[in-house]
Write a protein that holds these residues in place. Sequence first.
Motif, PDB file in Angstrom:
ATOM      1  N   PHE A   1     -12.094 -35.021  62.119  1.00 66.18           N
ATOM      2  CA  PHE A   1     -11.843 -34.317  60.824  1.00 66.18           C
ATOM      3  C   PHE A   1     -12.837 -34.507  60.028  1.00 66.18           C
ATOM      4  N   GLY A   2     -13.189 -33.368  59.158  1.00 63.25           N
ATOM      5  CA  GLY A   2     -14.441 -33.638  58.222  1.00 63.25           C
ATOM      6  C   GLY A   2     -15.526 -33.992  58.758  1.00 63.25           C
ATOM      7  N   ALA A   3     -16.068 -35.100  58.183  1.00 68.88           N
ATOM      8  CA  ALA A   3     -17.509 -35.609  58.437  1.00 68.88           C
ATOM      9  C   ALA A   3     -17.199 -36.890  59.359  1.00 68.88           C
ATOM     10  N   GLY A   4     -16.076 -37.145  60.042  1.00 65.04           N
ATOM     11  CA  GLY A   4     -15.598 -38.295  60.599  1.00 65.04           C
ATOM     12  C   GLY A   4     -14.589 -37.895  61.719  1.00 65.04           C
ATOM     13  N   TYR A   5     -13.914 -39.259  62.044  1.00 68.90           N
ATOM     14  CA  TYR A   5     -12.864 -39.397  63.103  1.00 68.90           C
ATOM     15  C   TYR A   5     -11.909 -40.005  62.385  1.00 68.90           C
ATOM     16  N   GLU A   6     -10.398 -39.700  62.656  1.00 65.40           N
ATOM     17  CA  GLU A   6      -9.275 -40.375  62.310  1.00 65.40           C
ATOM     18  C   GLU A   6      -8.871 -40.948  63.514  1.00 65.40           C
TER      19      GLU A   6
ATOM     20  N   LYS B   1     -16.961 -42.504  60.133  1.00 65.55           N
ATOM     21  CA  LYS B   1     -17.963 -41.587  60.071  1.00 65.55           C
ATOM     22  C   LYS B   1     -18.887 -41.172  61.152  1.00 65.55           C
ATOM     23  N   ILE B   2     -19.201 -39.764  61.399  1.00 65.80           N
ATOM     24  CA  ILE B   2     -19.890 -39.448  62.542  1.00 65.80           C
ATOM     25  C   ILE B   2     -21.282 -39.810  62.191  1.00 65.80           C
ATOM     26  N   ALA B   3     -22.038 -40.470  63.157  1.00 65.88           N
ATOM     27  CA  ALA B   3     -23.314 -40.768  63.045  1.00 65.88           C
ATOM     28  C   ALA B   3     -24.424 -39.627  62.765  1.00 65.88           C
TER      29      ALA B   3
END
Length: 68
Positions: free
Chosen positions: A34-39, A65-67
């Motif tokens: 989701f967006g720039a990361g993971y929930e 956050k996504i690395a």
Amino acid sequence: MSTRIFLSGGPAELSLIEPVRNVDRLDQKIKVAFGAGYEHFAYHGQNQSVGEENLPVYNWCGRTKIAE
């Protein structure tokens, strides 16, 4: 065989994601991009009626956050 689950909780913007998903196992946390990361969501033994189904509830437990 997969199991249908219901995602619950988290920040308000998560209302944009589809809350009913399929998982392979109930004993593992799941992550949803989701967006720039993971929930992240986890199952703690609760169920909820959704329409005519009684689904396991996965509660929101954090965000990463996504690395890059």
